[in-house]
Write an enzyme that holds these catalytic residues in place. Sequence first.
Site, PDB file in Angstrom:
ATOM      1  N   TYR A 180       3.202  -3.902  -5.658  1.00 25.26           N
ATOM      2  CA  TYR A 180       1.732  -4.499  -4.676  1.00 25.26           C
ATOM      3  C   TYR A 180       2.015  -6.184  -5.860  1.00 25.26           C
ATOM      4  O   TYR A 180       2.782  -7.338  -4.909  1.00 25.26           O
ATOM      5  CB  TYR A 180       0.693  -4.203  -4.988  1.00 25.26           C
ATOM      6  CG  TYR A 180      -0.412  -4.938  -4.682  1.00 25.26           C
ATOM      7  CD1 TYR A 180      -0.040  -5.494  -3.132  1.00 25.26           C
ATOM      8  CD2 TYR A 180      -1.387  -5.762  -5.419  1.00 25.26           C
ATOM      9  CE1 TYR A 180      -1.018  -6.722  -2.722  1.00 25.26           C
ATOM     10  CE2 TYR A 180      -1.746  -6.950  -4.835  1.00 25.26           C
ATOM     11  CZ  TYR A 180      -1.864  -7.296  -3.633  1.00 25.26           C
ATOM     12  OH  TYR A 180      -2.680  -8.070  -2.844  1.00 25.26           O
ATOM     13  N   ASN A 196      -4.497  -1.073   8.343  1.00 25.99           N
ATOM     14  CA  ASN A 196      -5.369  -0.704   7.811  1.00 25.99           C
ATOM     15  C   ASN A 196      -6.798  -1.026   8.116  1.00 25.99           C
ATOM     16  O   ASN A 196      -7.759  -1.825   7.717  1.00 25.99           O
ATOM     17  CB  ASN A 196      -5.178  -1.452   5.819  1.00 25.99           C
ATOM     18  CG  ASN A 196      -6.289  -0.824   5.028  1.00 25.99           C
ATOM     19  OD1 ASN A 196      -6.478   0.236   4.768  1.00 25.99           O
ATOM     20  ND2 ASN A 196      -6.384  -1.964   4.010  1.00 25.99           N
ATOM     21  N   LYS A 219       3.869 -10.474  -4.132  1.00 26.20           N
ATOM     22  CA  LYS A 219       3.332 -11.546  -4.028  1.00 26.20           C
ATOM     23  C   LYS A 219       3.760 -12.918  -5.093  1.00 26.20           C
ATOM     24  O   LYS A 219       3.695 -13.547  -4.306  1.00 26.20           O
ATOM     25  CB  LYS A 219       1.757 -11.324  -4.743  1.00 26.20           C
ATOM     26  CG  LYS A 219       0.881 -10.607  -4.156  1.00 26.20           C
ATOM     27  CD  LYS A 219       0.792 -10.498  -2.541  1.00 26.20           C
ATOM     28  CE  LYS A 219      -0.353 -10.245  -1.703  1.00 26.20           C
ATOM     29  NZ  LYS A 219      -0.138 -10.648  -0.477  1.00 26.20           N
ATOM     30  N   ASN A 241     -10.848   1.997  -4.285  1.00 29.76           N
ATOM     31  CA  ASN A 241      -9.373   2.056  -5.444  1.00 29.76           C
ATOM     32  C   ASN A 241     -10.181   0.726  -6.757  1.00 29.76           C
ATOM     33  O   ASN A 241     -10.772   0.634  -7.582  1.00 29.76           O
ATOM     34  CB  ASN A 241      -8.323   1.573  -5.759  1.00 29.76           C
ATOM     35  CG  ASN A 241      -7.431   2.513  -4.591  1.00 29.76           C
ATOM     36  OD1 ASN A 241      -7.230   2.953  -5.539  1.00 29.76           O
ATOM     37  ND2 ASN A 241      -7.220   2.615  -3.838  1.00 29.76           N
ATOM     38  N   ASP A 281      -2.170  -7.899  15.022  1.00 27.09           N
ATOM     39  CA  ASP A 281      -2.833  -6.544  13.661  1.00 27.09           C
ATOM     40  C   ASP A 281      -2.146  -5.613  14.059  1.00 27.09           C
ATOM     41  O   ASP A 281      -2.232  -5.746  15.638  1.00 27.09           O
ATOM     42  CB  ASP A 281      -4.100  -6.847  13.466  1.00 27.09           C
ATOM     43  CG  ASP A 281      -4.338  -5.972  12.160  1.00 27.09           C
ATOM     44  OD1 ASP A 281      -4.846  -6.569  11.027  1.00 27.09           O
ATOM     45  OD2 ASP A 281      -4.452  -4.723  11.496  1.00 27.09           O
ATOM     46  N   SER A 313      -2.690 -13.894  -4.684  1.00 25.09           N
ATOM     47  CA  SER A 313      -3.376 -13.422  -5.626  1.00 25.09           C
ATOM     48  C   SER A 313      -3.239 -13.619  -7.100  1.00 25.09           C
ATOM     49  O   SER A 313      -1.884 -14.074  -7.648  1.00 25.09           O
ATOM     50  CB  SER A 313      -2.987 -11.852  -5.836  1.00 25.09           C
ATOM     51  OG  SER A 313      -3.708 -10.750  -6.224  1.00 25.09           O
ATOM     52  N   ALA A 314      -4.164 -13.579  -8.128  1.00 24.92           N
ATOM     53  CA  ALA A 314      -4.849 -14.087  -8.964  1.00 24.92           C
ATOM     54  C   ALA A 314      -3.749 -12.994 -10.151  1.00 24.92           C
ATOM     55  O   ALA A 314      -2.854 -13.223 -11.513  1.00 24.92           O
ATOM     56  CB  ALA A 314      -5.576 -14.041 -10.148  1.00 24.92           C
ATOM     57  N   ASN A 353     -11.305 -11.460  -7.366  1.00 25.12           N
ATOM     58  CA  ASN A 353     -11.146 -10.948  -6.748  1.00 25.12           C
ATOM     59  C   ASN A 353     -12.537 -10.737  -5.502  1.00 25.12           C
ATOM     60  O   ASN A 353     -13.491 -11.601  -5.919  1.00 25.12           O
ATOM     61  CB  ASN A 353     -11.421  -9.805  -7.984  1.00 25.12           C
ATOM     62  CG  ASN A 353     -11.285  -9.681  -9.005  1.00 25.12           C
ATOM     63  OD1 ASN A 353     -10.336 -10.250  -9.400  1.00 25.12           O
ATOM     64  ND2 ASN A 353     -10.683  -8.653  -8.964  1.00 25.12           N
ATOM     65  N   LYS A 410      -1.566  -3.167   0.133  1.00 22.13           N
ATOM     66  CA  LYS A 410      -2.848  -3.521  -0.596  1.00 22.13           C
ATOM     67  C   LYS A 410      -3.112  -3.333  -2.107  1.00 22.13           C
ATOM     68  O   LYS A 410      -3.668  -3.572  -2.749  1.00 22.13           O
ATOM     69  CB  LYS A 410      -4.055  -4.686  -0.353  1.00 22.13           C
ATOM     70  CG  LYS A 410      -4.887  -3.930  -0.143  1.00 22.13           C
ATOM     71  CD  LYS A 410      -5.626  -5.155   0.584  1.00 22.13           C
ATOM     72  CE  LYS A 410      -7.305  -4.012   0.743  1.00 22.13           C
ATOM     73  NZ  LYS A 410      -8.181  -5.377   0.844  1.00 22.13           N
TER      74      LYS A 410
END
Length: 339
Positions: A150, A36, A154, A199, A32, A125-126, A180, A85
Amino acid sequence: MSTILVTGGAGYIGSHTCIELIRAGYDPVIFDNFSNSKPAVLARLNRITKRNIPFVAGDIRVKEQLEAVFDAYSIDAVINFAGLKAVGESVQKPLEYYDNNVNGARVLLSVMKERKCFNFVFSSSATVYGEPDSVPLTENSPVKRANSPYGQTKVDIEFMAEELQKAVPDFSMILLRYFNPVGAHDSGLIGEDPRGIPNNLMPYLTQVAVGKLPHLNIFGNDYPTPDGTCIRDYIHVVDLARGHVAALEHCMNRSGVHIYNLGTGIGYSVLDMVKAFSKAIGRELPYRFAPRRPGDVVQCYADPSKARNELGWSAQKNLDEMAADSYNWQKNNPNGYDN
Ligand code: NAD
Ligand code: UDP
């Protein structure tokens, strides 16, 4: 047992996944750049797992840094959580998002190809489904052009992985589409620690609960849903983490492209979340209705049956546990890892 390189492993989902990997007998190596996340998470993880989890500081865009990890460890699979993200920020800084996420994944895949490490798990991600034509979403629902840089990273990384798999058929590309993620480990030692004003809904709710923010703004109450607020499929991060273990167990060394929705299959509205959270904290959480947030999809929830049937995995934790565990983390760590 297998060694798993966890890029972005110091982050919210990556840290929870390291715990579940260890519980299942895997050896994670965290990589990493802390863009973030905070180094403090590592000691917390070691405390929870009673291990000294190997950590390497580095950036997935830097080939030599990745090669050094492959030199030092015999890596059997990579789970790539490393990515930026924030939807709004990506609109302001599209090139940074393409560089970090897409270019980063490209460099990572090139090193994996070079080192003949063919098991790649990707945090998708969805959001790749865009504004759904119908819900629940299956893995066969159409992938659409995203409405933010963003989201498009994906879509693009999924395509890149699929194209590479065609060219190098040994690859097992495991594309996990998260709904989520919320909640935290029940120890209260690790959780989501966003920078600045959150957010996303759940970290915003937790900060209202501990008095850091005055009230929640609910973005829109005139949507075509039963209570007028948007619907999402919230999934406890520990369930999500376990989904990665299940996916690895089933798909590792099984060449091909494997796509799974990781969600609960239940859609909750923003007002449902406020109610659950109020119950967890034992008082009414203050909220106000505010204008719609541009780009929000009305409703989005998974059909999780493919993961249940093929991986033997399904989410176990309910909304009350998601709310209680999120609150427990925030209460014990009002300033996140900066305690
Ligand atoms: P996070 O920001 O907490 O974790 C990402 C981690 O990656 C951080 O520790 C960050 O420091 C690291 N990182 C970023 N760029 C890097 C780079 N170039 N090199 C090395 N490390 C880097 O985010 P998260 O919520 O844990 O999400 C993990 C992944 O899952 C992300 O790719 C995200 O897009 C995806 N995802 C998240 C959600 C969500 O709601 N949290 C939903 C769907 C998909
Ligand atoms: N939301 C809200 N207030 C906030 C943050 C989010 O009303 O301060 C709503 C948002 O409009 C959406 C839902 O909560 O309907 C989930 O938002 P989040 O950003 O967490 O997830 P995403 O929209 O990316 O699925």
